[in-house]
Design a protein around this motif. Structure first.
Motif, mmCIF file in Angstrom:
data_model
loop_
_atom_site.group_PDB
_atom_site.id
_atom_site.type_symbol
_atom_site.label_atom_id
_atom_site.label_comp_id
_atom_site.label_asym_id
_atom_site.label_seq_id
_atom_site.Cartn_x
_atom_site.Cartn_y
_atom_site.Cartn_z
ATOM 1 N N GLY A 123 42.625 34.020 51.475
ATOM 2 C CA GLY A 123 41.901 33.693 50.668
ATOM 3 C C GLY A 123 42.362 33.631 49.214
ATOM 4 N N PRO A 124 41.834 32.848 48.105
ATOM 5 C CA PRO A 124 42.518 32.761 46.972
ATOM 6 C C PRO A 124 42.803 34.048 46.170
ATOM 7 C CG PRO A 124 40.530 31.621 47.089
ATOM 8 C CD PRO A 124 40.514 32.317 48.137
ATOM 9 N N PRO A 125 44.109 34.148 45.972
ATOM 10 C CA PRO A 125 44.685 35.475 45.193
ATOM 11 C C PRO A 125 43.866 35.526 43.834
ATOM 12 C CG PRO A 125 46.337 33.726 45.111
ATOM 13 C CD PRO A 125 45.142 33.107 45.912
ATOM 14 N N GLN A 126 43.446 37.188 43.555
ATOM 15 C CA GLN A 126 42.876 37.306 42.416
ATOM 16 C C GLN A 126 43.749 38.386 41.778
ATOM 17 O OE1 GLN A 126 38.626 38.033 42.703
ATOM 18 N NE2 GLN A 126 38.388 36.093 43.889
ATOM 19 N N MET A 150 42.554 32.518 39.789
ATOM 20 C CA MET A 150 41.939 33.551 38.961
ATOM 21 C C MET A 150 40.894 32.921 37.848
ATOM 22 S SD MET A 150 45.250 36.039 38.299
ATOM 23 C CE MET A 150 46.344 36.588 39.480
ATOM 24 N N VAL A 151 41.558 31.754 37.503
ATOM 25 C CA VAL A 151 40.458 31.174 36.335
ATOM 26 C C VAL A 151 39.219 30.765 37.271
ATOM 27 C CG1 VAL A 151 40.206 29.160 34.848
ATOM 28 C CG2 VAL A 151 42.190 30.444 34.734
ATOM 29 N N ASP A 152 39.512 29.953 38.362
ATOM 30 C CA ASP A 152 38.491 29.592 39.112
ATOM 31 C C ASP A 152 37.333 30.681 39.382
ATOM 32 O OD1 ASP A 152 39.384 27.125 38.876
ATOM 33 O OD2 ASP A 152 40.058 26.954 40.927
ATOM 34 N N ALA A 153 37.950 31.773 39.867
ATOM 35 C CA ALA A 153 36.938 33.001 40.089
ATOM 36 C C ALA A 153 36.349 33.746 38.944
ATOM 37 C CB ALA A 153 37.961 34.112 40.994
ATOM 38 N N GLY A 154 36.974 33.268 37.770
ATOM 39 C CA GLY A 154 36.647 34.415 36.400
ATOM 40 C C GLY A 154 36.912 35.552 36.658
ATOM 41 N N PHE A 155 37.984 36.197 37.227
ATOM 42 C CA PHE A 155 38.534 37.283 37.404
ATOM 43 C C PHE A 155 40.104 37.366 37.951
ATOM 44 C CE2 PHE A 155 39.863 41.061 39.836
ATOM 45 C CZ PHE A 155 39.204 42.074 39.134
ATOM 46 N N GLY A 156 40.938 38.235 37.132
ATOM 47 C CA GLY A 156 42.203 38.196 37.663
ATOM 48 C C GLY A 156 42.964 39.353 37.082
ATOM 49 N N ARG A 157 43.701 39.902 37.817
ATOM 50 C CA ARG A 157 44.462 41.113 37.438
ATOM 51 C C ARG A 157 46.000 40.740 37.502
ATOM 52 N NH1 ARG A 157 40.411 42.128 35.471
ATOM 53 N NH2 ARG A 157 39.257 43.868 35.544
ATOM 54 N N ILE A 158 46.772 40.495 36.736
ATOM 55 C CA ILE A 158 48.191 40.386 36.733
ATOM 56 C C ILE A 158 49.069 41.552 36.245
ATOM 57 C CG2 ILE A 158 50.247 39.156 35.969
ATOM 58 C CD1 ILE A 158 48.158 36.912 35.330
ATOM 59 N N VAL A 159 50.079 42.415 37.124
ATOM 60 C CA VAL A 159 50.715 43.318 37.003
ATOM 61 C C VAL A 159 52.200 42.897 37.071
ATOM 62 C CG1 VAL A 159 51.362 45.800 37.108
ATOM 63 C CG2 VAL A 159 49.132 44.807 37.309
ATOM 64 N N ASN A 160 53.071 43.099 35.778
ATOM 65 C CA ASN A 160 54.612 42.763 35.700
ATOM 66 C C ASN A 160 55.455 44.102 35.922
ATOM 67 O OD1 ASN A 160 54.059 40.044 35.896
ATOM 68 N ND2 ASN A 160 53.742 40.071 33.765
ATOM 69 N N LEU A 161 56.402 44.048 36.782
ATOM 70 C CA LEU A 161 56.927 45.213 36.749
ATOM 71 C C LEU A 161 58.152 45.232 35.647
ATOM 72 C CD1 LEU A 161 57.062 47.831 38.637
ATOM 73 C CD2 LEU A 161 55.576 45.729 39.248
ATOM 74 N N GLY A 219 38.664 36.051 31.921
ATOM 75 C CA GLY A 219 38.459 37.369 32.745
ATOM 76 C C GLY A 219 39.756 37.966 33.457
ATOM 77 N N ILE A 220 40.743 37.444 32.707
ATOM 78 C CA ILE A 220 42.044 37.910 33.361
ATOM 79 C C ILE A 220 42.720 38.860 32.581
ATOM 80 C CG2 ILE A 220 44.251 37.029 34.242
ATOM 81 C CD1 ILE A 220 42.914 34.335 34.754
ATOM 82 N N THR A 221 43.262 39.966 33.080
ATOM 83 C CA THR A 221 44.074 40.898 32.282
ATOM 84 C C THR A 221 45.630 40.850 32.741
ATOM 85 O OG1 THR A 221 43.667 42.750 33.852
ATOM 86 C CG2 THR A 221 41.960 42.310 32.195
ATOM 87 N N ALA A 222 46.421 41.079 31.970
ATOM 88 C CA ALA A 222 47.761 41.136 32.303
ATOM 89 C C ALA A 222 48.413 42.358 31.542
ATOM 90 C CB ALA A 222 48.642 40.041 31.586
ATOM 91 N N ASN A 223 49.148 43.370 32.596
ATOM 92 C CA ASN A 223 49.665 44.349 32.043
ATOM 93 C C ASN A 223 51.230 44.556 32.726
ATOM 94 O OD1 ASN A 223 47.601 45.978 30.198
ATOM 95 N ND2 ASN A 223 46.518 45.164 32.183
ATOM 96 N N ALA A 224 52.084 45.517 32.136
ATOM 97 C CA ALA A 224 53.161 45.736 32.724
ATOM 98 C C ALA A 224 53.294 47.246 33.037
ATOM 99 C CB ALA A 224 54.182 45.428 31.803
ATOM 100 N N VAL A 225 53.858 47.770 33.983
ATOM 101 C CA VAL A 225 54.258 48.988 34.294
ATOM 102 C C VAL A 225 55.871 48.971 34.474
ATOM 103 C CG1 VAL A 225 54.325 50.670 36.051
ATOM 104 C CG2 VAL A 225 52.349 49.142 35.899
ATOM 105 N N ALA A 226 56.427 50.014 33.704
ATOM 106 C CA ALA A 226 57.730 50.263 33.396
ATOM 107 C C ALA A 226 58.376 51.616 33.940
ATOM 108 C CB ALA A 226 58.095 50.177 31.864
#
Length: 253
Positions: free
Chosen positions: A82-85, A129-140, A176-183
């Motif tokens: 399925g489309p990744p969110q 994510m844009v198409d779904a109106g929801f997204g979560r991005i986490v960068n290490l 509706g997309i957030t982006a955060n980093a975990v260090a």
């Protein structure tokens, strides 16, 4: 439990270590998980653990620094799971050396996997994510982003991911997309074991020396990082974006 609304997560570098722990945690939280790794066969072990527990998972081989490979991998995930969110950019490598000994290949390899890889994966996933109106991005990222002897390449890449994260938060928030980093700080993985070997130390001694300088008096384990990532990927974190969370057992300057 599988539901029609089950969100699909991609975790890169998920064959072992932090990536594998994250894939298992997200699956336990009800996500369908694409276990992406350079070696697809290595990722199958993580995927099989998820399916054995009743979850949905797919092992996908992909060089995250190759634009065509990334496009194909994301298309396969979208078709089969399925489309990744949710996207967790965890794939990474070490090529440690002091600056005067560091080769151009050492520099380029680390930049290509960490920075180029995160860019390519995010670019390929963001439309879903844009198409779904929801997204979560986490960068290490890493505590090494603050500077670490023998890691000019790795430190620069991990610091770059923090700037990348904050820019994604600004650009993509309205969708509706957030982006955060975990260090992470010191986490006991194959990668830190390799570092111990490089400096000629027994790994147990290496971990003990590290723990002595950490306020909670222990080194981290992959599950510690997976828990932080899981928070950022959830619905409850919808008003948290552009942040860098250090998972290091104490405060860092």
């Amino acid at each position: 439990m599988t539901t029609p609304e089950q969100r699909v997560a991609i975790v890169t570098g998920a064959a072992r270590g932090i990536g594998a722990a994250t894939a298992l945690r997200l699956a336990a939280d009800g996500r369908a998980v694409a276990v992406v790794d350079l070696d697809e066969s290595a990722g199958k072990e993580t995927a099989e653990k998820i399916t054995a527990a009743g979850g949905r998972a797919l092992a996908v081989g992909c060089d995250v620094s190759d634009a065509d490979a990334v496009a194909s991998a994301v298309a396969r995930v979208a078709a089969e799971l399925g489309p990744p969110q949710i996207l967790v950019n965890n794939a990474g490598v070490l090529r440690d050396n002091l600056l005067f000994k560091m080769s151009e290949a050492d520099w380029d390899t680390v930049m290509n996997v960490h920075l180029r890889g995160a860019f390519l994966m995010t670019r390929a996933c963001q439309k879903h994510m844009v198409d779904a109106g929801f997204g979560r991005i986490v960068n290490l990222s890493s505590s090494s982003a603050l500077g670490n002897r023998g890691q000019a390449n790795y430190a620069a890449a991990k610091a770059g991911l923090q700037g990348f994260t904050k820019t994604l938060a600004i650009e993509l928030g309205k969708f509706g997309i957030t982006a955060n980093a975990v260090a992470p700080g010191f986490i006991a993985t194959d990668m830190t074991a390799a570092t111990a070997a490089r400096v000629g130390m027994d790994f147990d001694d290496f971990k003990k020396a590290a723990a002595d300088s950490i306020p909670v008096r222990r080194v981290g384990v992959p599950a510690d990082v997976a828990g932080a990532i899981a928070y950022f990927t959830g619905d409850a974190a919808g008003f948290v974006s552009g942040q860098v969370l250090y998972v290091a057992g104490g405060p860092l300057d």
